[in-house]
Design an enzyme around this catalytic site. Structure first.
Site, PDB file in Angstrom:
ATOM      1  N   SER A   1     -22.610   8.266 -13.499  1.00  0.00           N
ATOM      2  CA  SER A   1     -23.350   7.908 -14.702  1.00  0.00           C
ATOM      3  C   SER A   1     -24.781   7.534 -14.304  1.00  0.00           C
ATOM      4  O   SER A   1     -25.467   8.329 -13.677  1.00  0.00           O
ATOM      5  CB  SER A   1     -22.626   6.780 -15.440  1.00  0.00           C
ATOM      6  OG  SER A   1     -23.173   6.559 -16.705  1.00  0.00           O
TER       7      SER A   1
ATOM      8  N   HIS B   1     -16.732  10.783 -20.313  1.00  0.00           N
ATOM      9  CA  HIS B   1     -17.176   9.489 -19.819  1.00  0.00           C
ATOM     10  C   HIS B   1     -16.188   8.374 -20.157  1.00  0.00           C
ATOM     11  O   HIS B   1     -16.172   7.342 -19.491  1.00  0.00           O
ATOM     12  CB  HIS B   1     -18.532   9.164 -20.451  1.00  0.00           C
ATOM     13  CG  HIS B   1     -19.521   8.667 -19.454  1.00  0.00           C
ATOM     14  ND1 HIS B   1     -20.224   9.496 -18.613  1.00  0.00           N
ATOM     15  CD2 HIS B   1     -19.937   7.422 -19.143  1.00  0.00           C
ATOM     16  CE1 HIS B   1     -21.031   8.788 -17.850  1.00  0.00           C
ATOM     17  NE2 HIS B   1     -20.871   7.518 -18.154  1.00  0.00           N
TER      18      HIS B   1
END
Length: 702
Positions: free
Chosen positions: A546, A666
């Protein structure tokens, strides 16, 4: 010759022959289209812009070719099956999340040792029998759907939950009637649901729905009514870069709405539900973040306003003028990580050199001692002001996660749950060192390794970091780290700027135009490990995902000579064009990173953007990228384009690999087996690149 001594020799021969075979495998070619685009008078050429079209036949064919290439390299690796087996062994036990207490029941997530996904249960206080409330297996035939709860009603009779497909941020919203084990007919479409709060009487609730093109809005829904007629109660005029979350006080009298712009500034609005007054600003236009908790007519607010390391204010809601606010916990030398009001007392978790210390205060701010925790690690205590019992959780890099019931009157701790991981913690240790960054700032770093490790220039080492969004990297147990140190490796965690380890000043020193500090801190950590002879560039890997994917992407493009291998999952990499990815990005992140549409912010984004910094003829490290179609928070086109650009431009013999999943995203949603598989691939890749073949791994274990 004994059988034991024969096995390593066979493994070495197999390893040597596999290296020769793998060297003959070449990456797929990527078409160059040289898309031209002008930003503030500067023309940029994007050679792989066509890969932004996820659904084109050419892109899908390219993804399939990349996956085939990745598996051709990774699947034959001799260590992969051993890693998979050990990770499975360490994870093969019941997992239980920290519970919430409602009306004599504990509500909690649980994944049984033989189960693929997390389910949601409740357990009556004093009982050992768990009642299954939400089973994700009914929502998909291939375990691709998962459930996540939003809120539990005051009496525990209703549970609001979402069903998530793959790893998307989007869910649908459903309301479970606990007594009947059936959903209410109130059903909401798939969307981005960001906040939820039941009214105390359970007859309705507030929820936040986000639209990527217009931002977040707080809605009210009356149980049993038509969801299409839900009323917008708050949010008009706020843009896509703002988070909005509702909360209702335990006594049911107040609706509170927290508004946060990015990760550095926020406001608080309030409404008296009993009188039906209009929603009014309570805290507005102040330079800080505000995290409020109710206690009757009082609001206790954790804030960094005029206190970068945090303090706690008390606001009397009957007379809430700013001149009447009272500071009950002043700013100290350690940053406040979190706080909770339980049984009328304040429990404040501080980060002392990045480990948790929990201090107790009365509602008036009088110090009442500390909560004992098992050691130097990560802990916290949460609960409600109208309950005597709190929930304490704790973990370290070498101590598995545990949960305790905490009595706020007696201070007694009762073990409620502990991960039963087969890991010999007594053979390992964690030390914390401090090293200077490029500008002289002292940066802490944890070193996790076997006891008695003597610095050796050939120690296989993984350096991990994040550095952003006010996130603090505190110690916690993880099977992947455990496998690495069991096999003689060193695992290093750098607590670089951009995080929240030392308060808001530490965070701001690593955001916007100061983002380069983050990369400098991380690179300095690598240089320290090498200079102190813990490792060398040929034995050093970096790892991040990320925002941490941006971190390692910047490090590998700025200092490719320092690293042998890089694991980069779900990364932000094309920082110039990030603001253009409106279908699958996280708009508030622009307040942390900067926005390429702004000419001044464009300059520093261009300066460090990893995608723009790839240079032809450079010897880049080996890189494993991971992403997938289901990532609706970090645009996966970035990983696709970066893979193509590095594969084309590197002149080293180290592989650039992309593992791409059609459903991964995610927000989790992966099965237990898929999580093990992903971790095994990551460790396999790093072990392979750092020369950790089966014989040396076996020697490290024994």
């Amino acid at each position: 010759m004994s059988l034991i001594s024969i096995r390593p020799l066979g493994a070495i021969l197999l390893f040597a022959s596999s290296v020769v075979a793998l060297a003959q495998i070449t990456p797929p070619t990527s078409r160059v289209d040289n898309f031209r685009e002008t930003f503030h008078g500067k023309e940029l050429i994007d050679p792989y812009h066509w890969l932004e079209d996820r659904d084109s036949a050419e892109t899908r064919k390219w993804i399939d070719a990349q996956n085939s290439y990745a598996h051709a390299l990774l699947d034959p690796q001799p260590l992969r099956s051993e890693i998979t087996s050990r990770l499975t062994e360490m994870s093969h036990h019941d997992h239980i999340g920290a519970p919430s207490l409602r009306n004599g029941y504990y509500y909690f997530d649980k994944r049984g040792a033989e189960e693929a996904l997390w389910s949601f249960y409740r357990r009556k206080d004093g009982s050992s029998k768990d009642e299954l409330l939400l089973d994700p297996r009914i929502f998909s035939s291939d375990n691709s759907a998962s459930v996540s709860e939003f809120d539990i009603s005051y009496d525990g009779g209703l549970v609001a939950y979402g069903v998530r497909q793959g790893g998307q941020d989007e869910t649908d919203l459903r309301i479970l009637d606990v007594a009947s084990h059936r959903d209410l007919p109130d059903h909401f479409p798939q969307s981005l649901y960001r906040g939820f709060a039941f009214k105390k009487d359970g007859k309705g609730f507030y929820y936040t729905i986000q639209h990527r093109d217009s931002g977040q809005r707080v809605m009210y829904h009356a149980i049993g009514s038509d969801t299409a007629k839900d009323v917008e109660v708050f949010g008009k005029g706020f843009g896509v870069d703002t988070w909005i979350a509702p909360a209702v006080s335990e006594d049911g009298r107040y609706l509170l709405i927290a508004v946060q712009r990015g990760w550095a500034q926020g406001d608080v609005y309030i409404q008296n539900l009993e009188s039906g007054s209009a929603i009014q600003p309570l805290i507005k236009d102040l330079a800080g973040k505000f995290s409020p908790s109710f206690s009757g007519d009082f609001l206790f607010v954790q804030t960094d306003w005029k206190a970068p390391k945090g303090r706690i204010l008390r606001i009397d809601l009957r007379d809430p003028g700013q001149d009447k606010w009272r500071e009950v916990v002043p700013e100290g030398s350690d940053a406040i990580d979190q706080s909770s009001l339980i049984g009328g007392k304040l429990y404040v978790t501080y980060l002392h050199n990045v480990t948790s210390r929990i201090r107790i205060f009365s509602a008036e701010g009088k110090p009442l001692g500390e909560v004992a925790v098992p050691g130097l690690g990560s802990g916290g205590l949460f609960g409600r002001t109208d309950q005597r019992e709190g929930i304490l959780y704790f973990s370290t890099y070498t101590t598995p996660y545990s949960v305790y019931r905490y009595d706020t009157v007696t201070g007694k701790q009762t073990l409620w749950y502990q991960d039963t991981v087969p890991f010999q913690a007594e053979h390992f240790e964690t030390e914390e060192i401090w090293y200077p960054s490029k500008d002289g700032t002292k940066i802490p770093m944890f070193l996790i390794h076997r006891k008695g490790l003597i610095p050796d220039v050939n120690t296989p080492t993984i350096l991990y970091g994040y550095g952003g969004f006010d996130v603090s990297l505190t110690p916690f147990f993880d099977p992947s780290k455990a496998w690495w140190i069991e096999h003689g490796g060193l695992y290093a965690v750098a607590n670089i700027r951009g995080g929240g380890e030392f308060g808001e000043e530490w965070h701001r020193a690593g955001m916007l135009d100061k983002k380069q500090n983050v990369f400098d801190d991380f690179i300095a950590g690598a240089e320290w490990l090498i200079s102190k002879k813990y490792t060398n560039p040929g034995k050093l890997a970096i790892w991040g995902g990320s925002n941490g994917g941006l971190l390692v992407g910047a490090a590998l493009t700025q200092r490719p000579d320092l690293f042998q291998a890089v694991v980069c999952w779900h990364p932000d990499l094309d920082m110039v064009r990030y603001y253009k990815y409106t279908k699958n990005n996280n708009p508030p992140a622009l307040l942390e990173y900067g926005n390429g549409a702004d000419p001044e912010q464009f300059k520093y984004l261009l300066a460090y953007s990893p995608y723009e910094r790839v240079r032809v003829g450079t010897k880049y490290p080996a890189v494993l990228f991971e992403s997938g179609d289901g990532d609706t928070r970090v645009p996966p086109e970035q990983a696709r384009k970066m893979t193509a650009r590095l594969q084309t431009n590197t002149v080293s013999d180290r592989p650039i690999i992309l593992l791409y999943d059609a459903k991964a995203g995610h927000s989790g949603g992966e099965t237990f087996r898929k999580q093990i598989e992903d971790s095994a691939y990551e460790l396999t890749f790093v072990a392979w690149q750092l020369g950790m073949h089966p014989a040396s791994a076996a020697a490290a274990v024994h």
